[in-house]
Write a protein that holds these residues in place. Structure first.
Motif, PDB file in Angstrom:
ATOM      1  N   ASN A  15       3.477  -6.116  -9.256  1.00  0.00           N
ATOM      2  CA  ASN A  15       3.226  -7.284  -8.406  1.00  0.00           C
ATOM      3  C   ASN A  15       4.384  -8.283  -8.490  1.00  0.00           C
ATOM      4  OD1 ASN A  15       1.490  -8.972  -6.734  1.00  0.00           O
ATOM      5  ND2 ASN A  15       1.182 -10.234  -8.556  1.00  0.00           N
ATOM      6  N   GLU A  19       5.904  -3.657   0.605  1.00  0.00           N
ATOM      7  CA  GLU A  19       4.760  -2.815   0.964  1.00  0.00           C
ATOM      8  C   GLU A  19       5.000  -2.025   2.246  1.00  0.00           C
ATOM      9  OE1 GLU A  19       3.301  -7.186   1.377  1.00  0.00           O
ATOM     10  OE2 GLU A  19       4.795  -6.064   0.216  1.00  0.00           O
ATOM     11  N   GLU A  49      -3.587   3.549  -8.862  1.00  0.00           N
ATOM     12  CA  GLU A  49      -4.543   2.438  -8.772  1.00  0.00           C
ATOM     13  C   GLU A  49      -3.849   1.106  -9.083  1.00  0.00           C
ATOM     14  OE1 GLU A  49      -8.651   1.053 -10.992  1.00  0.00           O
ATOM     15  OE2 GLU A  49      -8.182   3.202 -10.955  1.00  0.00           O
ATOM     16  N   GLN A  93      -1.825   0.093  -6.134  1.00  0.00           N
ATOM     17  CA  GLN A  93      -2.716  -0.417  -5.077  1.00  0.00           C
ATOM     18  C   GLN A  93      -3.098  -1.874  -5.362  1.00  0.00           C
ATOM     19  OE1 GLN A  93      -4.471   2.408  -3.125  1.00  0.00           O
ATOM     20  NE2 GLN A  93      -4.944   0.918  -1.568  1.00  0.00           N
ATOM     21  N   GLY A 130      -0.627  -4.433  -4.431  1.00  0.00           N
ATOM     22  CA  GLY A 130      -0.329  -4.591  -3.007  1.00  0.00           C
ATOM     23  C   GLY A 130       0.557  -3.497  -2.450  1.00  0.00           C
ATOM     24  N   GLY A 134       0.126  -0.161  -1.314  1.00  0.00           N
ATOM     25  CA  GLY A 134      -0.952   0.776  -0.960  1.00  0.00           C
ATOM     26  C   GLY A 134      -0.498   2.214  -0.861  1.00  0.00           C
ATOM     27  N   LYS A 135       0.783   2.429  -0.512  1.00  0.00           N
ATOM     28  CA  LYS A 135       1.247   3.806  -0.324  1.00  0.00           C
ATOM     29  C   LYS A 135       2.532   4.010  -1.103  1.00  0.00           C
ATOM     30  CE  LYS A 135       1.990   7.368   3.108  1.00  0.00           C
ATOM     31  NZ  LYS A 135       2.807   7.702   4.243  1.00  0.00           N
TER      32      LYS A 135
END
Length: 935
Positions: free
Chosen positions: A145, A161, A183, A186, A189, A191-192
């Motif tokens: 993050n 992101e 996880e 995710q 932030g 997500g992929k």
């Protein structure tokens, strides 16, 4: 979605996190890869950009640091579940060397630690009492993050992101640790993201730097060992270099097991040396040792340099008038550090020498470091396990000599030292009997991040892609009575990512709404003992030496048919579909034979994978008769439950199956399933209820160990609110014993519900009220005490309260004395039977109770001695271990009290419980075939 402009690689390391990137351009092959300098605090209000973000967090005390001193160039937004005002990066690392108990380190190692709940708030492990804690997942997410926010601050139009992001993980990370890494991303932030094995990333980086002459350099290096010794893990891989029609191809052909061994262990060894000098043999507490490690890490880095000083001073800042008498310094010499690093961690051992597998006492800070710190021996073991593919890669026909790689690629901070690098090449030269070529790596701290970007380029065809696909083969275990059984290959080693393998030749008829388990095996071998090539769909005999069990996959197929009658079971025919996902994890689905769009995803059951040894147990031939008897006695036909049969049910089962203590794990669970079907009719008579509670509880103990136990616990928890029908003393006792036996399967909320119901009878004040005391006796007081002590998921504060209640009663009342002492030992034990280690009562609290135990007569009541053994049992983790003074007092008294030698051993050494000891602690013999995971 916004198309990416950058390829970004993130090395989420144990000690440092590094980010590299390049811009997507038409000439991607030659696009320059840069390090992303990460904004971070290096002091109060002082922000600097550096290529390394130390993977440390610091949790300041209230008022310790002004909010203005924490200001970053962006408005900080913490991940969900994190705490406020946390410092991440270099300042966090430096503060941890000065202030104890407030620093989180090695989050990545915790992420792969199977014996703790990685979603629980357990870090910092040696945290001060007033420190807010976070889970390993939140800690890992906070670093990602921080990077995302630093990137977005500098690239507001191209947010992280929206870029193509690759995060690296150890090649040895299992499916669980990989999924937890995803996880964490995710939560941060991102997500992929794609996952890439770190040794492969090192290889990608080497190739990217040499792509114009790599073929020439590797012409005579068909087999390369990648040895990556990071902060927390040693990661080993074999890369084969071959030529197809003159074109170079690289394949990863071997991956090592997970080794928790790295720079952290060396820092710890040096900290132990410094500690002896500071304290003249007295041990520091866990938090002080953690602070000292930050100092020895710096000293190690300085003293392993080529032009190192002769010695480095280590200064310990006192954290109070009593600790070390304020600030003091000791010296570590270059000679000592070289001796420990080279002879302890990189000795010139023989190829035949393998690591010592004893359980080590070095589990400082709760992490299960490997028993043998000699990296050399682990490398020898890894190469021994991959001799077959190594011979093939080298084209070596003489199998009387070991196949040793001819190329060596080293990575990790420890190889910044020319001495350690020289030692590793000397070791392989010695094994091979000829020189090994060391491939250059000018930046061991950065190459994983740079290689992650090179991998992203390779995915777009801009450079050579390393082949190898799945690092292991995955098999479905087809069990047979009295045999290891056979295994069906679901996904062969080398299967490329994204390629779905559907086994059309085998179908499974599954009942919807009921859990089903698929037991999986894995193998890193290419061929089996009879030289059968491993390929999808092949069925082979299971050889214990070549296969390792995985946690089973478990799924409950849910029905969408609403028109079914309540008792009607819907069945569906499915096939298994498997693939290695793009992100690097195994994906398994049940696919309906009739409708391809109907799919059910299978998930890992990771709680107790060690229990799977029970699968090879042959079923008792009379088990079917027993299940039919139970089903008949608890069936809807009321007459079937009349007469003498229900009274002698327990004796009848023992007559058919042998003594109940010898019923194995598989038999027990099958018996429980028969009892579970009749649970609605358990209250038909007093005999029905008594037998159901006694036998069903015995068959489901300890509430976990089988992949479908969580489903069984769901079935029985609904009975708790219903209570019992026949409310006499024996009925209540059987009721509480039932819940004690299966307590290990209950979650924290369920255990707290039980405690809330019985606490009023356990409270010391209850004995003063004649009516409450009478009710407590009638309701099975002693069984309630033992049940309360078995609720290991309770908060530590609740356990402390219960222990103080039972200690007060044990000292002041003779009644139920044994139960009270047993409960004290269970509640204050240093090692839980099933809960995470962070649920253990703090050492300082336990030491306040020990003087009371030491005053008692242990020969008169041996249970007091056993309670003392549990409180002083050695774990190797000094956060929980009793001080040496108390340990010696307890050992002296145990010797005088004529207790078994094994009790003395439990206090003096790190050792597992014997069968009789675990029976005493648990209150029942544990089922044969079930091995409690040792935390």
């Amino acid at each position: 979605m916004t198309s990416p402009r950058y390829l970004v690689g993130i090395d989420l390391g144990t000690t440092n996190t590094v980010v590299a990137f390049c811009e997507l351009s038409e000439n991607l092959q030659d696009a320059h890869v840069s390090l992303f300098d990460i904004d971070q605090l290096i002091g109060p209000g002082e922000v600097v950009r550096k290529p390394l973000l130390p993977s440390f967090r610091y949790h300041p005390a209230e008022g310790q640091i002004a909010p203005s001193d924490l200001t970053l160039p962006w408005e900080h937004h913490a991940v969900a579940g994190d705490i406020a005002n946390v410092i991440v990066g270099e300042w966090a690392r430096e503060l941890g060397a000065k202030v104890e108990g407030r620093q989180v380190s090695s989050a990545k190692s915790w992420l792969s630690h199977q014996a703790v709940d990685r979603h629980s708030e357990i870090l910092p492990w040696a945290g001060a009492s007033d420190v807010d804690k976070v889970s390993p997942i939140i800690a890992s997410a906070s670093y990602l993050n921080h990077i995302r926010q630093a990137w977005n601050h500098r690239h507001p139009g191209n947010k992280l992101e929206h870029q193509e992001v690759v995060v690296t993980v150890p090649a040895s990370f299992d499916e669980t640790a990989r999924n937890l890494t995803l996880e964490a991303a995710q939560l941060a932030g991102l997500g992929k993201v794609l996952l890439l094995e770190e040794p492969q990333a090192v290889c990608y980086d080497w190739y990217a730097r040499h792509q114009h002459n790599a073929a020439e350099q590797l012409k005579h290096l068909p087999l390369i060992l990648v040895c990556d010794v990071g902060g927390g893990t040693t990661d080993l891989s074999l890369i084969e270099a071959k030529f197809n029609q003159g074109e170079l191809a690289l394949d990863r052909i071997g991956v090592g097991e997970h080794l928790m061994l790295g720079g952290d262990n060396l820092d710890l060894a040096l900290a132990h040396l410094a500690e002896q000098r500071f304290n003249q043999g007295k041990k520091l507490n866990a938090a002080s040792l953690s602070k000292l490690i930050q100092q020895t890490r710096k000293a190690k880095e300085q003293l392993l340099l080529a032009r190192a000083p002769e010695e480095v001073k280590i200064t310990m800042l006192g954290s109070g008038s009593k600790l070390l008498g304020g600030t003091r310094s000791v010296a570590l010499s270059k000679h000592e550090v070289h001796q420990i690093a080279l002879d302890g961690f990189f000795p010139l051992s023989d190829f035949a020498q393998t690591p010592d597998k004893r359980r080590s006492a070095v589990v400082e800070f709760g992490l299960p470091y490997v028993a043998d710190p000699a990296v050399s021996k682990h490398v020898a073991e890894f190469l021994s396990q991959h001799q077959q593919v190594s011979y093939a890669a080298l084209g070596q026909e003489d199998t009387s000599k070991p196949a040793i790689p001819v190329g060596l690629l080293l990575n990790g901070g420890v190889f910044n030292s020319e001495l350690v690098t020289a030692r590793m090449s000397e070791l392989l030269n010695q094994w091979r009997g000829a020189p090994v070529t060391v491939l250059d790596n000018p930046h061991p701290d950065w190459s994983v991040a740079l290689g992650a970007v090179a991998f992203a380029k390779a995915r777009r065809g801009a450079q050579l892609k390393i082949g190898g696909g799945a690092a292991r083969s995955y098999f479905l275990h087809l069990q047979e009575k009295n045999k290891m059984g056979k295994a069906l290959c679901l996904l062969a080693k080398g299967s490329e990512e994204g390629q779905e393998i559907r086994l059309t030749g085998r179908r499974f008829a599954l009942t919807l709404g009921e859990p089903v388990r698929f037991n999986l095996l894995t193998s890193t071998h290419d061929t089996l003992t009879n030289q059968t090539a491993i390929q999808n769909g092949v069925i082979v005999n299971v050889d214990a030496d070549m296969f390792a069990p995985l946690p089973p996959y478990i799924v409950t197929l849910q029905s969408d048919g609403a028109d079914l009658h309540a008792n009607q079971k819907e069945r569906v025919e499915v096939q298994l579909a498997c693939q290695l996902t793009e992100v690097g994890t195994l994906k398994m689905e049940c696919v309906s034979v009739e409708d391809d769009s109907k799919r059910w995803a299978l998930e890992f059951e990771v709680r107790n994978k060690k229990a799977q040894e029970s699968e090879q147990v042959a079923l008792n031939p009379r088990l079917t008769d027993c299940k039919e008897l139970i089903t008949r006695l608890y069936s809807g036909n009321k007459k079937s439950g009349e007469g003498n049969e229900i009274k002698i049910l327990a004796k009848e089962l023992e007559r058919k199956l042998g003594k109940r203590d010898e019923w194995d794990f598989v038999t027990l669970r099958q018996l429980f399933d028969a009892f579970a079907q009749g649970r609605k009719r358990r209250r038909r008579s007093e005999q029905h209820e008594k037998n159901w509670l006694r036998l069903a509880g015995f068959a489901l103990r300890p509430g976990f160990g089988d992949a479908t136990d969580s489903w069984r616990i769901e079935q029985v928890w609904s009975l708790y609110q219903q209570g019992i029908q026949f409310q006499n003393h024996q009925g209540w006792t059987d009721w509480w014993v039932f819940w004690r036996r299966i307590a290990g399967g209950l979650n924290q909320e369920q255990q707290e519900t039980i405690l809330a119901d019985i606490a009023k009878y356990l409270h010391p004040g209850a004995m003063k009220n004649p009516q409450t005391a009478k009710t407590a006796q009638e309701m099975g007081y002693e069984a309630m005490v033992r049940l309360a002590a078995s609720l290991e998921q309770l908060e530590v504060e609740d356990k402390v309260l219960l222990t103080s209640w039972f200690l007060s009663k044990a000292l002041n009342h003779n009644q139920f004395e044994q139960a009270h002492w047993w409960a004290i030992g269970r509640l204050a034990s240093r090692t839980p039977l099933y809960a995470s280690q962070h649920r253990v009562i703090p050492r300082e609290q336990a030491e306040q109770w020990l003087p009371k135990l030491l005053e008692q007569n242990w020969q008169q009541e041996p249970m007091i001695a056993f309670a003392a053994v549990m409180i002083c049992r050695k774990t190797g983790d000094r956060l929980f271990d009793i001080s040496d003074d108390y340990r010696q007092q307890v050992l002296n008294k145990l010797q005088q009290s004529k207790v078994p030698d094994s009790w003395l051993t439990l206090v003096s050494e790190v050792k597992d419980l014997s069968e009789s000891e675990s029976k005493r602690v648990f209150g029942d013999a544990l089922p044969s075939g079930l091995h409690l995971v040792s935390h």
